[in-house]
Design a protein around this motif. Structure first.
Motif, PDB file in Angstrom:
ATOM      1  N   ASN A  24      21.782  -6.692  12.430  1.00 28.47           N
ATOM      2  CA  ASN A  24      23.140  -6.202  12.556  1.00 28.47           C
ATOM      3  C   ASN A  24      23.334  -4.781  12.036  1.00 28.47           C
ATOM      4  N   GLU A  25      24.226  -4.075  12.712  1.00 29.46           N
ATOM      5  CA  GLU A  25      24.601  -2.709  12.325  1.00 29.46           C
ATOM      6  C   GLU A  25      25.155  -2.688  10.904  1.00 29.46           C
ATOM      7  N   GLY A  26      24.792  -1.631  10.158  1.00 30.68           N
ATOM      8  CA  GLY A  26      25.294  -1.461   8.804  1.00 30.68           C
ATOM      9  C   GLY A  26      24.338  -1.913   7.726  1.00 30.68           C
ATOM     10  N   ARG A  27      23.284  -2.645   8.089  1.00 33.35           N
ATOM     11  CA  ARG A  27      22.307  -3.079   7.098  1.00 33.35           C
ATOM     12  C   ARG A  27      21.298  -1.961   6.824  1.00 33.35           C
ATOM     13  N   TYR A  28      20.461  -2.155   5.806  1.00 28.27           N
ATOM     14  CA  TYR A  28      19.468  -1.145   5.418  1.00 28.27           C
ATOM     15  C   TYR A  28      18.069  -1.751   5.432  1.00 28.27           C
ATOM     16  N   LEU A  29      17.117  -0.983   5.920  1.00 26.01           N
ATOM     17  CA  LEU A  29      15.717  -1.403   5.958  1.00 26.01           C
ATOM     18  C   LEU A  29      14.958  -0.736   4.824  1.00 26.01           C
ATOM     19  N   LEU A  30      14.129  -1.498   4.135  1.00 23.72           N
ATOM     20  CA  LEU A  30      13.310  -0.977   3.044  1.00 23.72           C
ATOM     21  C   LEU A  30      11.902  -1.544   3.146  1.00 23.72           C
ATOM     22  N   GLY A  31      10.928  -0.662   3.092  1.00 22.91           N
ATOM     23  CA  GLY A  31       9.527  -1.079   3.102  1.00 22.91           C
ATOM     24  C   GLY A  31       8.687  -0.073   2.343  1.00 22.91           C
ATOM     25  N   GLY A  32       7.498  -0.463   1.958  1.00 25.36           N
ATOM     26  CA  GLY A  32       6.625   0.451   1.233  1.00 25.36           C
ATOM     27  C   GLY A  32       5.478  -0.287   0.587  1.00 25.36           C
ATOM     28  N   SER A  33       4.562   0.476  -0.013  1.00 20.10           N
ATOM     29  CA  SER A  33       3.421  -0.122  -0.689  1.00 20.10           C
ATOM     30  C   SER A  33       2.882   0.845  -1.739  1.00 20.10           C
ATOM     31  N   VAL A  34       2.158   0.287  -2.707  1.00 23.76           N
ATOM     32  CA  VAL A  34       1.498   1.069  -3.758  1.00 23.76           C
ATOM     33  C   VAL A  34       0.125   0.457  -3.987  1.00 23.76           C
ATOM     34  N   SER A  35      -0.894   1.296  -4.066  1.00 22.09           N
ATOM     35  CA  SER A  35      -2.241   0.798  -4.356  1.00 22.09           C
ATOM     36  C   SER A  35      -2.948   1.744  -5.323  1.00 22.09           C
ATOM     37  N   TYR A  36      -3.786   1.157  -6.174  1.00 21.93           N
ATOM     38  CA  TYR A  36      -4.551   1.928  -7.158  1.00 21.93           C
ATOM     39  C   TYR A  36      -5.929   1.305  -7.295  1.00 21.93           C
ATOM     40  N   ASN A  37      -6.941   2.157  -7.352  1.00 22.90           N
ATOM     41  CA  ASN A  37      -8.299   1.652  -7.487  1.00 22.90           C
ATOM     42  C   ASN A  37      -9.114   2.575  -8.402  1.00 22.90           C
ATOM     43  N   LYS A  38      -9.892   1.955  -9.265  1.00 28.20           N
ATOM     44  CA  LYS A  38     -10.744   2.716 -10.178  1.00 28.20           C
ATOM     45  C   LYS A  38     -12.076   1.996 -10.310  1.00 28.20           C
ATOM     46  N   SER A  39     -13.175   2.747 -10.207  1.00 28.45           N
ATOM     47  CA  SER A  39     -14.495   2.136 -10.305  1.00 28.45           C
ATOM     48  C   SER A  39     -15.467   3.088 -10.994  1.00 28.45           C
ATOM     49  N   ARG A  40     -16.524   2.506 -11.560  1.00 28.05           N
ATOM     50  CA  ARG A  40     -17.576   3.272 -12.228  1.00 28.05           C
ATOM     51  C   ARG A  40     -18.929   2.687 -11.826  1.00 28.05           C
ATOM     52  N   ASN A  41     -19.840   3.565 -11.433  1.00 33.52           N
ATOM     53  CA  ASN A  41     -21.158   3.127 -10.990  1.00 33.52           C
ATOM     54  C   ASN A  41     -22.120   3.046 -12.162  1.00 33.52           C
ATOM     55  N   LEU A  42     -22.248   1.868 -12.722  1.00 37.52           N
ATOM     56  CA  LEU A  42     -23.149   1.608 -13.837  1.00 37.52           C
ATOM     57  C   LEU A  42     -24.088   0.458 -13.457  1.00 37.52           C
ATOM     58  N   PRO A  43     -25.317   0.379 -14.046  1.00 29.05           N
ATOM     59  CA  PRO A  43     -25.855   1.248 -15.110  1.00 29.05           C
ATOM     60  C   PRO A  43     -26.648   2.441 -14.598  1.00 29.05           C
ATOM     61  N   TYR A  44     -26.760   2.568 -13.249  1.00 29.73           N
ATOM     62  CA  TYR A  44     -27.653   3.586 -12.701  1.00 29.73           C
ATOM     63  C   TYR A  44     -27.016   4.965 -12.656  1.00 29.73           C
ATOM     64  N   LEU A 201      -9.665  -2.714  19.556  1.00 29.16           N
ATOM     65  CA  LEU A 201      -8.209  -2.716  19.460  1.00 29.16           C
ATOM     66  C   LEU A 201      -7.701  -3.638  18.358  1.00 29.16           C
ATOM     67  N   LEU A 202      -8.290  -4.822  18.215  1.00 28.52           N
ATOM     68  CA  LEU A 202      -7.799  -5.787  17.238  1.00 28.52           C
ATOM     69  C   LEU A 202      -7.966  -5.302  15.809  1.00 28.52           C
ATOM     70  N   SER A 203      -8.963  -4.427  15.565  1.00 29.43           N
ATOM     71  CA  SER A 203      -9.187  -3.944  14.204  1.00 29.43           C
ATOM     72  C   SER A 203      -8.117  -2.966  13.754  1.00 29.43           C
ATOM     73  N   ASN A 204      -7.271  -2.493  14.683  1.00 32.97           N
ATOM     74  CA  ASN A 204      -6.235  -1.523  14.343  1.00 32.97           C
ATOM     75  C   ASN A 204      -4.939  -2.166  13.852  1.00 32.97           C
ATOM     76  N   PHE A 205      -4.829  -3.487  13.943  1.00 31.66           N
ATOM     77  CA  PHE A 205      -3.596  -4.148  13.538  1.00 31.66           C
ATOM     78  C   PHE A 205      -3.454  -4.167  12.016  1.00 31.66           C
ATOM     79  N   GLY A 206      -2.208  -4.062  11.559  1.00 29.19           N
ATOM     80  CA  GLY A 206      -1.917  -4.151  10.138  1.00 29.19           C
ATOM     81  C   GLY A 206      -0.775  -5.123   9.897  1.00 29.19           C
ATOM     82  N   ILE A 207      -0.776  -5.786   8.749  1.00 31.61           N
ATOM     83  CA  ILE A 207       0.264  -6.738   8.390  1.00 31.61           C
ATOM     84  C   ILE A 207       1.107  -6.163   7.254  1.00 31.61           C
ATOM     85  N   GLY A 208       2.406  -6.253   7.370  1.00 34.84           N
ATOM     86  CA  GLY A 208       3.289  -5.732   6.326  1.00 34.84           C
ATOM     87  C   GLY A 208       4.584  -6.512   6.256  1.00 34.84           C
TER      88      GLY A 208
END
Length: 215
Positions: A24-44, A201-208
């Motif tokens: 319906n007209e007058g409503r508001y849409l909100l979407g988004g995402s946040v991701s964080y990744n940290k890694s360390r290559n040990l012991p080599y 083509l199927l590998s391009n789909f995303g879910i949200g």
């Protein structure tokens, strides 16, 4: 004879269920995402990597089943030793929904976005140098998909980002050599038009998920 009766019944059922499925007209849409990744290559190895990405989409239903608004994203990454990058984009979008059945929609979205990115690469062999790369550009893309209303305020969607896109960018690459102490600068422009209609083509789909606020 059965086929002649089943087809009109199916059309009537589809129409009846689709009529009640409205954003319906007058409503508001909100979407988004946040991701964080940290890694360390040990012991080599003592090398480590760190990355962050976020995006937001906010719009208003300007008329039934039609949304217009803004989109923005920011990302950064760091890989030791000495490689960093960041990117920012902001723009506008226009999304149109079409009722398929009760709580099911097909949607098409057009995006117009400005983007800026920069990166730094340090190289120590065979000659020590530092390269700084910057890019500024704009692009238009089309995103189709299917969504389902889990409840009044929440939808899950299956989309195909950038199934068709056109973009332009100006680039600058500056390399500083430590020994000898010299600097080279290269500038360029690029234009591209792409489609993702291929064998993968199927590998391009995303879910949200999308949230609808208001009455």
């Amino acid at each position: 004879m059965k086929t002649k009766f089943l087809l009109p019944i199916a059309v009537i059922f589809f129409t009846a269920t689709a009529v009640n499925a409205q954003i319906n007209e007058g409503r508001y849409l909100l979407g988004g995402s946040v991701s964080y990744n940290k890694s360390r290559n040990l012991p080599y190895s003592v090398s480590k990597s760190e990355s962050f990405y976020s995006n937001i989409q906010f719009g208003k239903v300007i008329k039934d089943n039609t949304v217009a608004g803004i989109i923005a994203s920011y990302g950064s990454s760091k890989n030791d030793p000495g490689n960093t990058s960041s990117n920012f984009s902001a723009g506008i979008f226009y999304r149109k929904y079409k009722s398929l059945a009760k709580n099911f929609y097909f949607f098409g979205e057009g995006d117009l976005v400005y983007s800026h990115s920069k990166s730094t690469y340090e190289n120590f062999q065979p000659v020590s140098d530092v390269t700084r790369f910057t890019s500024n550009g704009a692009g238009i893309s089309f995103i189709p998909g299917i969504s389902y209303s889990l409840c009044k305020r929440m939808q899950i969607e299956l989309s195909m980002p950038n199934i068709a896109s056109v973009s332009y960018a100006s680039t600058k690459s500056e390399t500083q050599y430590i020994s000898p102490n010299t600097t080279t600068i290269e500038k360029g422009n690029s234009f591209s038009a792409n489609t993702n209609l291929n064998s993968n083509l199927l590998s391009n789909f995303g879910i949200g998920f999308k949230f609808f606020l208001g009455k």
